[in-house]
Design a protein around this motif. Structure first.
Motif, PDB file in Angstrom:
ATOM      1  N   PHE A  87      46.816  43.903  35.851  1.00 34.41           N
ATOM      2  CA  PHE A  87      46.058  43.065  36.774  1.00 34.41           C
ATOM      3  C   PHE A  87      46.759  41.765  37.154  1.00 34.41           C
ATOM      4  O   PHE A  87      46.487  41.202  38.199  1.00 34.41           O
ATOM      5  CB  PHE A  87      44.684  42.745  36.170  1.00 34.41           C
ATOM      6  N   TYR A  88      47.651  41.288  36.330  1.00 35.92           N
ATOM      7  CA  TYR A  88      48.392  40.053  36.584  1.00 35.92           C
ATOM      8  C   TYR A  88      49.801  40.183  36.032  1.00 35.92           C
ATOM      9  O   TYR A  88      50.017  40.850  35.021  1.00 35.92           O
ATOM     10  CB  TYR A  88      47.742  38.859  35.862  1.00 35.92           C
ATOM     11  N   ASP A  89      50.744  39.504  36.665  1.00 32.94           N
ATOM     12  CA  ASP A  89      52.022  39.237  36.037  1.00 32.94           C
ATOM     13  C   ASP A  89      51.906  37.903  35.308  1.00 32.94           C
ATOM     14  O   ASP A  89      50.833  37.302  35.271  1.00 32.94           O
ATOM     15  CB  ASP A  89      53.143  39.193  37.075  1.00 32.94           C
ATOM     16  N   GLY A  90      53.007  37.421  34.763  1.00 33.63           N
ATOM     17  CA  GLY A  90      52.971  36.190  33.993  1.00 33.63           C
ATOM     18  C   GLY A  90      53.265  34.965  34.837  1.00 33.63           C
ATOM     19  O   GLY A  90      53.257  35.001  36.066  1.00 33.63           O
ATOM     20  N   VAL A 152      40.378  28.482  46.771  1.00 35.01           N
ATOM     21  CA  VAL A 152      41.195  28.327  45.562  1.00 35.01           C
ATOM     22  C   VAL A 152      40.827  29.393  44.530  1.00 35.01           C
ATOM     23  O   VAL A 152      41.701  30.081  43.966  1.00 35.01           O
ATOM     24  CB  VAL A 152      41.012  26.924  44.951  1.00 35.01           C
ATOM     25  N   ILE A 153      39.541  29.544  44.296  1.00 40.96           N
ATOM     26  CA  ILE A 153      39.080  30.489  43.277  1.00 40.96           C
ATOM     27  C   ILE A 153      39.322  31.923  43.727  1.00 40.96           C
ATOM     28  O   ILE A 153      39.806  32.770  42.963  1.00 40.96           O
ATOM     29  CB  ILE A 153      37.589  30.253  42.973  1.00 40.96           C
ATOM     30  N   TRP A 154      39.015  32.210  44.984  1.00 43.34           N
ATOM     31  CA  TRP A 154      39.127  33.572  45.498  1.00 43.34           C
ATOM     32  C   TRP A 154      40.573  34.063  45.490  1.00 43.34           C
ATOM     33  O   TRP A 154      40.849  35.197  45.085  1.00 43.34           O
ATOM     34  CB  TRP A 154      38.559  33.627  46.917  1.00 43.34           C
ATOM     35  N   LEU A 155      41.486  33.221  45.930  1.00 39.92           N
ATOM     36  CA  LEU A 155      42.891  33.619  45.903  1.00 39.92           C
ATOM     37  C   LEU A 155      43.341  33.930  44.477  1.00 39.92           C
ATOM     38  O   LEU A 155      44.080  34.894  44.235  1.00 39.92           O
ATOM     39  CB  LEU A 155      43.761  32.511  46.503  1.00 39.92           C
ATOM     40  N   THR A 156      42.856  33.145  43.537  1.00 43.99           N
ATOM     41  CA  THR A 156      43.295  33.279  42.152  1.00 43.99           C
ATOM     42  C   THR A 156      42.717  34.515  41.466  1.00 43.99           C
ATOM     43  O   THR A 156      43.438  35.223  40.740  1.00 43.99           O
ATOM     44  CB  THR A 156      42.907  32.023  41.351  1.00 43.99           C
ATOM     45  N   ILE A 157      41.444  34.792  41.694  1.00 45.95           N
ATOM     46  CA  ILE A 157      40.806  35.884  40.938  1.00 45.95           C
ATOM     47  C   ILE A 157      40.605  37.155  41.755  1.00 45.95           C
ATOM     48  O   ILE A 157      40.264  38.204  41.193  1.00 45.95           O
ATOM     49  CB  ILE A 157      39.458  35.443  40.331  1.00 45.95           C
ATOM     50  N   VAL A 158      40.818  37.070  43.069  1.00 43.53           N
ATOM     51  CA  VAL A 158      40.634  38.265  43.904  1.00 43.53           C
ATOM     52  C   VAL A 158      41.934  38.689  44.571  1.00 43.53           C
ATOM     53  O   VAL A 158      42.453  39.780  44.315  1.00 43.53           O
ATOM     54  CB  VAL A 158      39.531  38.044  44.967  1.00 43.53           C
ATOM     55  N   TYR A 159      42.500  37.836  45.434  1.00 32.89           N
ATOM     56  CA  TYR A 159      43.664  38.283  46.213  1.00 32.89           C
ATOM     57  C   TYR A 159      44.881  38.563  45.344  1.00 32.89           C
ATOM     58  O   TYR A 159      45.489  39.638  45.427  1.00 32.89           O
ATOM     59  CB  TYR A 159      44.044  37.279  47.303  1.00 32.89           C
ATOM     60  N   PHE A 160      45.262  37.596  44.517  1.00 35.17           N
ATOM     61  CA  PHE A 160      46.489  37.777  43.728  1.00 35.17           C
ATOM     62  C   PHE A 160      46.423  39.023  42.843  1.00 35.17           C
ATOM     63  O   PHE A 160      47.375  39.814  42.824  1.00 35.17           O
ATOM     64  CB  PHE A 160      46.790  36.525  42.899  1.00 35.17           C
ATOM     65  N   PRO A 161      45.343  39.250  42.111  1.00 35.95           N
ATOM     66  CA  PRO A 161      45.319  40.467  41.282  1.00 35.95           C
ATOM     67  C   PRO A 161      45.270  41.761  42.081  1.00 35.95           C
ATOM     68  O   PRO A 161      45.883  42.760  41.680  1.00 35.95           O
ATOM     69  CB  PRO A 161      44.063  40.298  40.417  1.00 35.95           C
ATOM     70  N   ILE A 162      44.555  41.793  43.213  1.00 35.77           N
ATOM     71  CA  ILE A 162      44.546  43.029  44.001  1.00 35.77           C
ATOM     72  C   ILE A 162      45.928  43.310  44.569  1.00 35.77           C
ATOM     73  O   ILE A 162      46.411  44.455  44.550  1.00 35.77           O
ATOM     74  CB  ILE A 162      43.479  42.974  45.116  1.00 35.77           C
ATOM     75  N   ALA A 163      46.596  42.273  45.072  1.00 29.48           N
ATOM     76  CA  ALA A 163      47.961  42.464  45.579  1.00 29.48           C
ATOM     77  C   ALA A 163      48.878  42.967  44.477  1.00 29.48           C
ATOM     78  O   ALA A 163      49.731  43.851  44.693  1.00 29.48           O
ATOM     79  CB  ALA A 163      48.485  41.151  46.160  1.00 29.48           C
ATOM     80  N   HIS A 164      48.720  42.429  43.279  1.00 31.36           N
ATOM     81  CA  HIS A 164      49.531  42.891  42.151  1.00 31.36           C
ATOM     82  C   HIS A 164      49.203  44.348  41.803  1.00 31.36           C
ATOM     83  O   HIS A 164      50.114  45.163  41.592  1.00 31.36           O
ATOM     84  CB  HIS A 164      49.267  42.003  40.931  1.00 31.36           C
ATOM     85  N   MET A 165      47.930  44.680  41.765  1.00 34.47           N
ATOM     86  CA  MET A 165      47.533  46.044  41.386  1.00 34.47           C
ATOM     87  C   MET A 165      48.068  47.096  42.352  1.00 34.47           C
ATOM     88  O   MET A 165      48.422  48.197  41.954  1.00 34.47           O
ATOM     89  CB  MET A 165      46.002  46.143  41.307  1.00 34.47           C
ATOM     90  N   ASP A 170      54.112  47.502  38.318  1.00 39.82           N
ATOM     91  CA  ASP A 170      53.336  47.701  37.092  1.00 39.82           C
ATOM     92  C   ASP A 170      51.843  47.477  37.313  1.00 39.82           C
ATOM     93  O   ASP A 170      51.084  47.381  36.358  1.00 39.82           O
ATOM     94  CB  ASP A 170      53.846  46.790  35.965  1.00 39.82           C
ATOM     95  N   GLY A 171      51.411  47.393  38.574  1.00 40.97           N
ATOM     96  CA  GLY A 171      50.009  47.169  38.881  1.00 40.97           C
ATOM     97  C   GLY A 171      49.150  48.404  38.630  1.00 40.97           C
ATOM     98  O   GLY A 171      49.620  49.544  38.692  1.00 40.97           O
ATOM     99  N   TYR A 172      47.884  48.185  38.394  1.00 35.78           N
ATOM    100  CA  TYR A 172      46.973  49.253  37.981  1.00 35.78           C
ATOM    101  C   TYR A 172      46.855  50.363  39.026  1.00 35.78           C
ATOM    102  O   TYR A 172      47.012  51.553  38.713  1.00 35.78           O
ATOM    103  CB  TYR A 172      45.590  48.666  37.684  1.00 35.78           C
ATOM    104  N   ILE A 173      46.546  49.992  40.274  1.00 27.71           N
ATOM    105  CA  ILE A 173      46.355  51.027  41.302  1.00 27.71           C
ATOM    106  C   ILE A 173      47.667  51.736  41.589  1.00 27.71           C
ATOM    107  O   ILE A 173      47.729  52.961  41.739  1.00 27.71           O
ATOM    108  CB  ILE A 173      45.746  50.416  42.578  1.00 27.71           C
TER     109      ILE A 173
END
Length: 426
Positions: A87-90, A152-165, A170-173
């Motif tokens: 869900f996230y990189d480091g 600020v919150i949405w980019l951090t908890i929604v966009y960045f992890p979905i883009a990573h996935m 190594d993303g989930y999807i």
């Protein structure tokens, strides 16, 4: 040990940084930037009432700039910056640490690279336009301060992890479901459309919605914005090939074909529903076609692209003109009705248009049923993540500043009430 490798062998394995690929990706990045300011700004701005035009322009330039700053601070790092989790990189590349003008990013061809700064800038524009799209669900009544906190919150908890996935190796999807998403059906359009719907429901309807006239104040500006979006979308789709090659060319012709199909079939649907073919319909159909082909731009053939654009336009037009008024929610500029719904159609439909019989890129052993299931699952994950994350972000903004302006400010218009300026001084 590098020093023990013969010079000829070292040269053979050295990565190739092609100047043509690099130049194309720099152009593609600028094209996506043009989609935001002025493209989306004028498209959305023309659709609101005169008294709220400037507020829309301000909101979009502000949230897109915020996204770019956050991308440099930590967004790139947690999305693409290392060997992280599902869900996230480091945070190894927070503040773009360990990135230099000599560091390289992968393309889709083994051994071929582009400068990492170019890849960072390209992906930065995707984050910026996605959060800007969400604005369309809440225009004409949401506080500017609340929007910025939400972003600020949405980019951090929604966009960045979905883009990573979806897009990081190594993303989930990407890892678990192997879903096809060439340029952002899940990451951009479903993500933004679902989040805009959640925002529209939580912020509430505009005063006078479905009672007072709320016609677009300048369809001329909306057409200009549509044209800029269409042109910029070539960077969005063809740029997602990461190289100046045949995949980029395929994405380019599909971006022409699907969009043209979308324009015509939206206007045709208007006629079938008993209305005149309209410029607003043509512009809406163009966007629906662009949205639908985005996840399939590198997989569909041109005939499949027309089919996908046409299907998305028919369904989105029916939803916007028939279903939404009956449901009664106020997704002001149809961010969900076009981006969310169109993104779902395109993200599932890529499994269909990937068939060889439709000119798609699926080989003779292409397992349609298996891929169709993977696409549906990836869409459901994106919908669930976006809905939950955006609800959290809007709720935090609500309890920090309140979500919507006072009634007198909404009636006067957000241009003066929120920003102390007018779009037009006459």
């Amino acid at each position: 040990m590098a020093g023990m490798i013969p010079a000829s062998a070292a040269a053979a394995v050295a990565p190739v940084v092609d100047k043509g690929d690099t130049a194309w990706m720099m152009v593609a990045t600028v094209l996506v930037m043009a989609m935001i300011i002025p493209g989306l700004s004028l498209f959305y701005g023309g659709l609101v009432r005169t008294k709220n035009m400037l507020s829309v322009l301000t909101q979009i330039i502000a949230v897109s700039s915020l996204a770019m700053v956050l991308w440099v601070l930590y967004g790139y790092s947690i999305t693409f910056g290392g060997d992280g989790g599902y869900f996230y990189d480091g945070f190894d590349k927070a503040l773009l640490a360990n990135v230099t003008k000599d560091s390289l990013a992968d393309t889709f061809s083994d051994g071929f690279k582009i400068p990492e700064y170019v890849f960072i800038a390209f992906q930065m524009t995707f984050a910026a336009i996605t959060v800007s799209l969400v604005v369309g669900g809440m225009v004409e009544r949401m506080k500017f301060s609340a929007l910025m906190i939400f972003a600020v919150i949405w980019l951090t908890i929604v966009y960045f992890p979905i883009a990573h996935m979806v897009w990081d190796g190594d993303g989930y999807i990407f890892n678990e479901w192997e879903a096809l998403d060439f340029a952002g059906g899940t990451v951009v359009h479903i993500n933004a459309g679902v989040s805009a719907l959640v925002g529209a429901l939580l912020v509430g309807k505009r005063i006078g919605y479905q009672k007072d006239a709320m016609a677009p104040h300048s369809l001329s500006m909306t057409l200009i914005g549509t044209g800029l979006l269409w042109v910029g979308w070539f960077g969005f789709n063809a740029g997602s090939a990461l190289e100046a090659n045949a995949d980029a060319a395929l994405a380019m012709i599909n971006t022409f074909a699907a969009t043209a199909g979308g324009v015509l079939f939206w206007m045709l649907t208007e006629r079938v529903l008993g209305h005149k073919g309209s410029l607003l319909g043509a512009c809406s159909g163009a966007i629906a076609g662009l949205v639908a082909i985005t996840p399939a731009a590198g997989n569909s053939g041109p005939a499949g692209a027309i089919l996908l654009g046409a299907l998305a336009s028919v369904i989105c037009c029916w939803f916007v003109m028939v279903a939404k008024p009956k449901m009664g929610f106020d997704d002001s500029l149809d961010a969900f009705g076009i981006h969310g719904l169109g993104g779902i159609i395109g993200s599932v439909g890529v499994a269909v248009v990937n068939l060889q019989v439709l000119g798609g890129q699926g080989g003779a052993d292409y397992a349609f049923g298996d891929q169709f299931i993977k696409q549906v699952v990836s869409v459901l994950i994106a919908i669930g993540w976006a809905a939950a994350g955006s609800a959290i972000a809007f709720t935090i903004a609500k309890y920090t500043t309140g979500l919507r302006v006072e009634e007198d400010v909404e009636r006067e218009g957000l241009d003066l009430g929120e920003h102390g300026e007018r779009a037009y001084n006459y």
